[in-house]
Design a protein around this motif. Structure first.
Motif, mmCIF file in Angstrom:
data_model
loop_
_atom_site.group_PDB
_atom_site.id
_atom_site.type_symbol
_atom_site.label_atom_id
_atom_site.label_comp_id
_atom_site.label_asym_id
_atom_site.label_seq_id
_atom_site.Cartn_x
_atom_site.Cartn_y
_atom_site.Cartn_z
ATOM 1 N N PHE A 1 1.734 9.197 -6.434
ATOM 2 C CA PHE A 1 2.282 7.854 -6.249
ATOM 3 C C PHE A 1 3.790 7.998 -6.113
ATOM 4 N N VAL A 2 4.323 7.670 -4.950
ATOM 5 C CA VAL A 2 5.730 7.927 -4.655
ATOM 6 C C VAL A 2 6.442 6.646 -4.237
ATOM 7 N N ARG A 3 7.724 6.637 -4.462
ATOM 8 C CA ARG A 3 8.538 5.487 -4.070
ATOM 9 C C ARG A 3 9.262 5.750 -2.756
ATOM 10 N N GLU A 4 9.638 7.015 -2.517
ATOM 11 C CA GLU A 4 10.462 7.352 -1.360
ATOM 12 C C GLU A 4 9.586 7.768 -0.175
ATOM 13 N N GLU A 5 9.736 7.049 0.916
ATOM 14 C CA GLU A 5 8.888 7.278 2.088
ATOM 15 C C GLU A 5 9.066 8.681 2.657
ATOM 16 N N GLU A 6 10.284 9.229 2.598
ATOM 17 C CA GLU A 6 10.532 10.527 3.212
ATOM 18 C C GLU A 6 9.793 11.672 2.525
ATOM 19 N N LYS A 7 9.265 11.432 1.310
ATOM 20 C CA LYS A 7 8.530 12.475 0.592
ATOM 21 C C LYS A 7 7.033 12.496 0.940
ATOM 22 N N ILE A 8 6.568 11.459 1.643
ATOM 23 C CA ILE A 8 5.128 11.322 1.877
ATOM 24 C C ILE A 8 4.577 12.458 2.730
ATOM 25 N N LEU A 9 5.244 12.764 3.853
ATOM 26 C CA LEU A 9 4.749 13.805 4.747
ATOM 27 C C LEU A 9 4.733 15.162 4.063
#
Length: 287
Positions: free
Chosen positions: A32-40
């Motif tokens: 579960f992440v807040r920062e979109e750039e970490k998703i990939l």
């Protein structure tokens, strides 16, 4: 078994994820992440990734579907941390999650804390225990990683000035605590246990000064000062008043012995002795 780890973009969360990937299949891990750039980056590891924050219950519900265990990595203190924690606990219960784990703090006596934000950890523990969920509490000692911030970048020129007296802390590396937590989550049933993850020894700022002297070849001294002298010394640095107060409260708790308890829990769950102060400082200061 499906494990959801919240706060996975922080240093502690990353350490947990790294070890979980060694212990269980990636498809059994959700982040579960807040920062979109970490998703990939996380998806590339084969992990299920959900974007949201602790205030958004609908995103929490999506992330907890078909999850057995949630690791709640405590929120920062910028928002209403206690309510954010309750959101996660309530959503876990509503979603049919069986187990919840929480990253708390290894403080000795909640009734005499100077740093009142630490009380929120105990209140979260209380809320978890009242929820009826199976739980595992990880009470983590103060990160050794914060020592460069505590003593300052110019420590080899100025020495150490802190209002901590002779107080000691069982400092341990954040990465090792994350590793130990992941080992527990992937190898043990959740049976309402509390672990205290500390080093095998506690250290004073005198010990820190001695270790830095040995490692650097430069004389580093520790001078314990009272709070007023510390405030006067810090004000010219431009540190915000709220941050200065937090530093003082941390030091007061250290002086009062809140952080000096040691256990073998971390060693047992790592399967090796934790990194010592000297070894840790060598890495943290690049010595």
């Amino acid at each position: 078994m499906q494990i959801l780890v919240t706060g996975t973009t922080g240093n502690l969360g990353r350490s947990v994820i790294e070890t979980l990937l060694k212990n269980i299949p990636a498809q059994n891990i959700s982040a579960f992440v807040r920062e979109e750039e970490k998703i990939l980056e996380l998806k590339a590891k084969g992990i299920n990734v959900f974007r949201g924050d602790y205030d958004n219950v609908s995103t929490l519900e999506s992330a907890m579907a078909n999850v057995d265990t949630v690791l709640l990595i405590s929120a920062g203190d910028q928002g209403n941390r206690l309510q954010q924690h309750r959101n996660i606990i309530d959503t876990a219960k509503k979603s049919g999650v069986k187990n919840i784990a929480y990253t708390s703090r290894a403080m000795k006596n909640r009734s005499t804390l100077a740093h009142q934000l630490m009380e929120e950890h105990f209140l979260t523990e209380d809320y978890i225990k009242a929820s009826g969920l199976n739980y595992t509490i990880f009470r983590n000692t103060l990160y050794m990683d914060v020592l460069p911030l505590f003593v300052g970048k110019k420590v080899f020129e100025t020495g150490i000035y802190q209002p901590a007296g002779d107080g000691k802390v069982a400092f341990a590396l954040r990465k090792e605590m994350g590793e130990a937590m992941a080992n527990v989550l992937s190898n043990e049933a959740c049976e309402n246990k509390t672990y205290k993850f500390t080093n095998n020894e506690s250290y004073s700022f005198y010990d820190i000064a001695k270790a830095l002297t040995t490692l650097s070849g430069k004389e580093v001294n520790y001078q314990p000062v009272d709070i007023s002298a510390f405030q006067e010394r810090m004000r010219p640095t431009g540190i915000p008043a709220a941050m200065l107060q937090k530093v003082i409260e941390f030091n007061t708790d250290i002086k009062n012995g809140q952080e000096d308890e040691t256990t073998n829990d971390l060693e047992n769950k790592l399967g090796r002795k934790p990194t010592t102060l000297k070894e840790g400082l060598k890495t943290l200061f690049g010595l």
